[in-house]
Write a protein that holds these residues in place. Structure first.
Motif, PDB file in Angstrom:
ATOM      1  N   MET A 225    -108.616  30.903 -19.171  1.00 16.27           N
ATOM      2  CA  MET A 225    -109.908  30.035 -18.906  1.00 16.27           C
ATOM      3  C   MET A 225    -109.541  28.544 -18.872  1.00 16.27           C
ATOM      4  N   ASP A 226    -109.967  27.771 -17.777  1.00 15.53           N
ATOM      5  CA  ASP A 226    -109.467  26.260 -17.682  1.00 15.53           C
ATOM      6  C   ASP A 226    -110.288  25.550 -18.223  1.00 15.53           C
ATOM      7  N   THR A 227    -110.148  24.291 -18.846  1.00 17.25           N
ATOM      8  CA  THR A 227    -111.204  23.499 -19.553  1.00 17.25           C
ATOM      9  C   THR A 227    -112.359  23.447 -18.945  1.00 17.25           C
ATOM     10  N   GLY A 228    -112.632  23.086 -17.652  1.00 16.47           N
ATOM     11  CA  GLY A 228    -113.886  22.959 -16.785  1.00 16.47           C
ATOM     12  C   GLY A 228    -114.758  24.201 -17.195  1.00 16.47           C
ATOM     13  N   LEU A 229    -114.202  25.436 -16.867  1.00 17.66           N
ATOM     14  CA  LEU A 229    -114.903  26.439 -17.275  1.00 17.66           C
ATOM     15  C   LEU A 229    -115.233  26.835 -18.443  1.00 17.66           C
TER      16      LEU A 229
ATOM     17  N   ALA B 276    -119.617  27.322 -22.457  1.00 19.10           N
ATOM     18  CA  ALA B 276    -120.103  26.772 -23.805  1.00 19.10           C
ATOM     19  C   ALA B 276    -121.368  26.005 -23.546  1.00 19.10           C
ATOM     20  N   ALA B 277    -121.479  25.432 -22.399  1.00 23.51           N
ATOM     21  CA  ALA B 277    -122.652  24.672 -22.316  1.00 23.51           C
ATOM     22  C   ALA B 277    -123.825  25.582 -21.783  1.00 23.51           C
ATOM     23  N   MET B 278    -123.472  26.500 -20.903  1.00 22.69           N
ATOM     24  CA  MET B 278    -124.584  27.432 -20.327  1.00 22.69           C
ATOM     25  C   MET B 278    -125.103  28.142 -21.570  1.00 22.69           C
ATOM     26  N   ARG B 279    -124.309  28.637 -22.605  1.00 24.64           N
ATOM     27  CA  ARG B 279    -124.596  29.334 -23.604  1.00 24.64           C
ATOM     28  C   ARG B 279    -125.672  28.745 -24.487  1.00 24.64           C
ATOM     29  N   LEU B 280    -125.250  27.512 -24.701  1.00 27.79           N
ATOM     30  CA  LEU B 280    -125.953  26.384 -25.812  1.00 27.79           C
ATOM     31  C   LEU B 280    -127.283  26.005 -24.932  1.00 27.79           C
TER      32      LEU B 280
ATOM     33  N   ILE C 203    -114.812  15.483 -23.834  1.00 29.00           N
ATOM     34  CA  ILE C 203    -115.718  16.270 -23.022  1.00 29.00           C
ATOM     35  C   ILE C 203    -116.110  15.231 -21.930  1.00 29.00           C
ATOM     36  N   TYR C 204    -116.238  13.753 -22.308  1.00 25.80           N
ATOM     37  CA  TYR C 204    -116.588  13.033 -21.318  1.00 25.80           C
ATOM     38  C   TYR C 204    -115.460  12.967 -20.335  1.00 25.80           C
ATOM     39  N   HIS C 205    -114.231  13.353 -20.516  1.00 22.13           N
ATOM     40  CA  HIS C 205    -113.233  13.290 -19.849  1.00 22.13           C
ATOM     41  C   HIS C 205    -113.292  14.364 -18.399  1.00 22.13           C
ATOM     42  N   HIS C 206    -114.134  15.313 -18.701  1.00 17.80           N
ATOM     43  CA  HIS C 206    -114.476  16.288 -18.001  1.00 17.80           C
ATOM     44  C   HIS C 206    -115.806  16.344 -17.268  1.00 17.80           C
TER      45      HIS C 206
END
Length: 223
Positions: A1-5, A10-14, A39-42
């Protein structure tokens, strides 16, 4: 799984599990084992990440709905397809739909992302408005208040994100069939419509944990 996904998942779950407002970038960074700066890099911001998830979710809903409606002209069949699609999407994607339906309030009022999400929601609801209006115009439906009927039927469908479980008493096919019957009765349609649930026409949200039995809906981890 790539970093963006990984970050989106994780964001969707949170966001689904504890709410957007209660989720910090630190929480997100901890969930994907990154630093805040990483995180802010992405992502530009937490709100931009929410808007992106909601945009992708809405576009998936619209695309799936249009595929369900393809080649259907009869208002009763169109209404049955709308009910089946919305019910199944919410039942099978509880995290996505909980965020998509409930977090518009978290986007800044007057911002472009919020206006875009509202426009996408309006675009989707137009499918329901058209089906009901055409049915009334053709004499196939008898509805006193089209708006209230639409809202009631859509609420029935979206509620499956809160209570449907694959191991429950009714299969998803049975739930969809019963909801179609309820919907046609609500518009006083004499039509008998059997709508096959085609899972291949539903959207694929890669962050939904369909294949992970340890993860329950809304991001709660089961014992």
């Amino acid at each position: 799984m790539d970093t963006g996904l990984r970050i989106r998942t994780a964001a969707m779950r949170l966001f689904a599990g504890q709410g957007y407002a209660a989720t910090s970038i630190r929480d997100l960074a901890r969930a994907v084992d990154m630093t805040n700066a990483g995180i802010y890099h992405h992502v530009a911001s937490k709100e931009a990440l929410l808007a992106d998830l909601m945009r992708l979710s809405q576009l998936g809903l619209i695309d799936a709905t249009d595929r369900q409606l393809a080649n259907l002209r009869d208002p009763a069949e169109r209404l049955a397809a709308l009910i089946t699609s919305l019910t199944a999407i919410h039942a099978l994607n509880p995290m996505t739909t909980r965020v998509m339906d409930g977090e518009l309030r978290s986007l800044t009022t007057g911002s472009s992302p919020r206006d875009e999400i509202i426009a996408l929601r309006d675009l989707y609801e137009q499918r329901w408005k058209s089906a009901l209006a055409d049915g009334v115009q053709q004499g196939a439906f008898h509805v006193a208040d089209q708006k209230l009927t639409r809202l009631a039927l859509m609420s029935m469908c979206t509620g499956t994100s809160e209570w449907y479980r694959p191991d429950g008493e009714s299969t998803l096919e049975q739930v969809c069939a019963e909801f179609v019957a309820i919907g046609l009765a609500a518009v006083r349609s004499p039509a008998q419509v059997t709508m096959r649930l085609d899972l291949t026409l539903l959207p694929e949200y890669p962050w939904e944990p369909h294949d992970d039995p340890r993860v329950a809906p809304a991001g709660r981890t089961t014992p």
